[in-house]
Design an enzyme around this catalytic site. Structure first.
Site, mmCIF file in Angstrom:
data_model
loop_
_atom_site.group_PDB
_atom_site.id
_atom_site.type_symbol
_atom_site.label_atom_id
_atom_site.label_comp_id
_atom_site.label_asym_id
_atom_site.label_seq_id
_atom_site.Cartn_x
_atom_site.Cartn_y
_atom_site.Cartn_z
ATOM 1 N N ARG A 168 0.847 -1.181 0.000
ATOM 2 C CA ARG A 168 0.000 0.000 0.000
ATOM 3 C C ARG A 168 0.888 1.238 0.000
ATOM 4 N NH1 ARG A 168 -4.117 2.331 4.684
ATOM 5 N NH2 ARG A 168 -2.271 3.416 5.415
ATOM 6 N N TYR A 187 -3.277 11.425 6.092
ATOM 7 C CA TYR A 187 -3.530 10.068 6.590
ATOM 8 C C TYR A 187 -2.546 9.069 5.971
ATOM 9 C CZ TYR A 187 -5.150 5.367 6.607
ATOM 10 O OH TYR A 187 -5.157 4.009 6.741
ATOM 11 N N ASP A 200 -5.173 3.979 -0.287
ATOM 12 C CA ASP A 200 -6.347 4.240 0.549
ATOM 13 C C ASP A 200 -6.660 5.732 0.498
ATOM 14 O OD1 ASP A 200 -8.294 4.352 2.492
ATOM 15 O OD2 ASP A 200 -7.165 3.217 3.998
ATOM 16 N N HIS A 248 -9.213 6.969 2.008
ATOM 17 C CA HIS A 248 -9.721 7.190 3.365
ATOM 18 C C HIS A 248 -10.936 8.126 3.426
ATOM 19 C CE1 HIS A 248 -9.020 6.849 7.792
ATOM 20 N NE2 HIS A 248 -8.543 5.707 7.379
ATOM 21 N N GLU A 279 -8.950 2.196 -2.281
ATOM 22 C CA GLU A 279 -9.794 1.888 -1.114
ATOM 23 C C GLU A 279 -10.535 3.127 -0.618
ATOM 24 O OE1 GLU A 279 -7.467 0.409 2.134
ATOM 25 O OE2 GLU A 279 -9.066 0.732 3.574
ATOM 26 N N GLU A 311 -14.261 -1.088 5.610
ATOM 27 C CA GLU A 311 -13.643 -1.246 6.934
ATOM 28 C C GLU A 311 -14.495 -0.636 8.039
ATOM 29 O OE1 GLU A 311 -9.839 0.713 6.230
ATOM 30 O OE2 GLU A 311 -10.458 2.359 7.514
ATOM 31 N N ARG A 314 -13.710 -5.017 2.633
ATOM 32 C CA ARG A 314 -12.675 -4.575 3.563
ATOM 33 C C ARG A 314 -13.008 -4.808 5.036
ATOM 34 N NH1 ARG A 314 -8.193 -3.994 4.115
ATOM 35 N NH2 ARG A 314 -7.854 -1.853 4.747
ATOM 36 N N GLU A 361 -4.709 -7.419 4.690
ATOM 37 C CA GLU A 361 -3.846 -6.332 5.183
ATOM 38 C C GLU A 361 -3.079 -6.824 6.413
ATOM 39 O OE1 GLU A 361 -5.984 -2.904 6.581
ATOM 40 O OE2 GLU A 361 -4.198 -1.631 6.546
ATOM 41 N N TRP A 386 -12.220 12.173 7.929
ATOM 42 C CA TRP A 386 -10.812 11.833 8.186
ATOM 43 C C TRP A 386 -10.491 10.485 7.599
ATOM 44 C CZ3 TRP A 386 -8.326 7.859 10.812
ATOM 45 C CH2 TRP A 386 -6.926 8.016 10.893
HETATM 46 O O1 KDG Z 1 -8.823 2.840 13.324
HETATM 47 C C1 KDG Z 1 -8.768 3.377 12.043
HETATM 48 C C2 KDG Z 1 -7.776 2.579 11.220
HETATM 49 O O2 KDG Z 1 -8.039 1.228 11.375
HETATM 50 C C3 KDG Z 1 -7.844 2.943 9.767
HETATM 51 O O3 KDG Z 1 -7.554 4.296 9.623
HETATM 52 C C4 KDG Z 1 -6.847 2.086 9.002
HETATM 53 O O4 KDG Z 1 -7.830 2.784 6.939
HETATM 54 C C5 KDG Z 1 -7.140 2.000 7.553
HETATM 55 C C6 KDG Z 1 -6.552 0.874 6.818
HETATM 56 O O5 KDG Z 1 -6.895 0.730 5.655
HETATM 57 O O6 KDG Z 1 -5.777 0.137 7.417
HETATM 58 MG MG MG Z 2 -8.485 1.900 5.088
#
Ligand code: KDG
Ligand code: MG
Length: 411
Positions: free
Chosen positions: A150, A162, A219, A221, A245, A271, A292, A348, A411
């Site tokens: 990644r 991030y 990602d 995010h 992602e 996620e 995810r 991951e 975020w």
């Molecule tokens: O707790 C938040 C994290 O798990 C997240 O920010 C991690 O986006 C993430 C990832 O893809 O691992």
């Molecule tokens: Mg993520």
């Protein structure tokens, strides 16, 4: 079955490097099962949900009745879904699977249908404040054995992005741990235009250095609108990503319809999802490519298995969440599922700290880009109370974002 009646259930909160919430269930015969209930930045809410509302319901139940217990906790509460509830149910579910597999004398993956592959391909995390540092970080991940990586990058004009480690850790690894131990969450900044301008050039530099074959992931995010995400997906097509992602916020499943119309970059999402219902439109309309979710946040092995089985009908694969806030217990449970399901895609693997590994003793192995959960009966993790006693809970929060004009952003 008298011997498998649940005698005790304890909620263990510790902070070996970061906070973890663990459920330990014991049967009358003394068989112990562990489950992960860690919810990053909201740990004590799940600990209370378990201690105050779930543990009293578990005592005296037959540990073998996993499905019945899952349905009882899910439907019986009346208030369904949500990360606190589903992390609590997940912890119970995994602890009961751990017990069942130990009683059977088999590693959990055998009860899930047996191995469909010899190992679980895992991706690592690389990041850099500039391109040379990023390339260096990718090389460091390769040296750790990762064959899929990644890629996260700083963006000129944004102070903190991030996924970007500020500097290599003392172990030489480029770790990124977003939760910070502090009484208040840290404020970060965001500028979508700057990000969209910068990211394609970074992937071009990475491809120029490492060639076309290295699987690369990214990602976003949750930060883009559907049309911004569509534009990014299209701009990244020449660099052949394994996945993009969370390109849009997870609540709006319809957003991916628009993204999908514009790009062939594979999409991963989920996620922050907690049940199969969050995937209903996405799966049925084939709007994404990788699931995810984690065992920990989506209701355990029982529930995540249902999600990937549903996804399998549409050739959508697994790509389970595995950052450091999934404890080694949650990670091990995921590995058993990864090994067993037919539609496995990738896992991951962010690697825990030495302090975490001292509390959670694990049997899973890592070799040549692949994980294996091991052959111990159960999920293969034990909890060291003495080691945990050195690491009491510490308040920690994930950061949050503001745009330049002060508006709170995803975020
Ligand atoms: O707790 C938040 C994290 O798990 C997240 O920010 C991690 O986006 C993430 C990832 O893809 O691992
Ligand atoms: Mg993520």
């Amino acid at each position: 079955m008298a011997g498998t009646t649940i005698r005790s259930a304890e909620v263990l909160v510790a902070s070996p490097g970061r906070n973890f919430v663990t459920l330990r269930v014991m049967t009358e015969d003394g068989v112990v099962g562990l489950g992960d209930a860690t919810l990053n930045g909201r740990e004590l809410a799940v600990a209370s949900y378990l201690t105050d509302h779930v543990v009293p319901l578990l005592l005296g139940r037959d540990a073998h009745r996993i499905e019945d217990t899952w349905q009882f906790l899910y439907r019986g509460a009346y208030w369904r879904r949500g990360p606190v509830t589903m992390a609590a149910i997940a912890a119970v579910d995994v602890a009961l699977w751990d017990i069942k597999a130990k009683v059977a004398g088999l590693p959990l993956y055998q009860l899930l249908g047996g191995a469909s592959r010899t190992g679980v391909m895992a991706y690592g995390h690389a990041s850099g404040r500039d391109v040379p540092e990023l390339l260096d970080s990718i090389r460091a991940q390769q040296a750790e054995g990762f064959r899929s990586i990644r890629v996260q990058t700083s963006v000129p004009g944004i102070d903190k992005v991030y996924g970007v480690a500020a500097q290599p850790s003392t172990s030489g690894r480029y770790d990124y741990e977003p939760a910070q131990r502090a009484p208040l969450p840290a404020e970060e900044d965001w500028d979508t235009s700057a990000y969209l301008r910068h990211v394609p050039g970074v992937f071009e530099a990475v491809r120029n250095e490492f060639g076309p074959a290295l699987p690369l992931l990214h990602d976003a995010h949750h930060r883009l609108t559907p049309i911004q995400a569509a534009r990014l997906g299209r701009a990244l097509e020449p660099y052949d990503l394994f996945w993009l992602e969370d390109c849009t916020p997870g609540e709006n499943q319809d957003a991916l319809r628009l993204v999908r119309q514009h790009t062939t970059t594979p999409l991963a999402i989920g996620e922050v999802f907690t049940t199969v219902w969050d995937y209903q439109t996405l799966v049925r309309e084939q709007l994404f490519d990788y699931v995810r979710s984690s065992v920990t946040h989506a209701g355990g092995v029982t529930a995540l298995r249902r999600i990937v089985d549903y996804a399998a009908q549409y050739q959508i694969k697994s790509g389970f969440h595995g950052p450091t806030d999934i404890s080694p217990v949650g990670m091990a449970a995921a590995l058993h599922l990864d090994l067993a399901v037919h539609n496995f895609g990738i896992q991951e693997y962010m690697q825990h700290s030495a302090a975490t590994d001292e509390v959670f003793r694990q049997t899973f192995t890592w070799a040549d880009g692949h994980l294996h959960p091991g052959e111990e009966p159960g999920i293969g993790v034990t909890y060291d109370d003495d080691a945990a006693a050195h690491h009491p809970y510490q308040a920690a929060y994930l950061p949050f974002n503001r745009l330049k004009d002060g508006t709170v952003h995803d975020w």
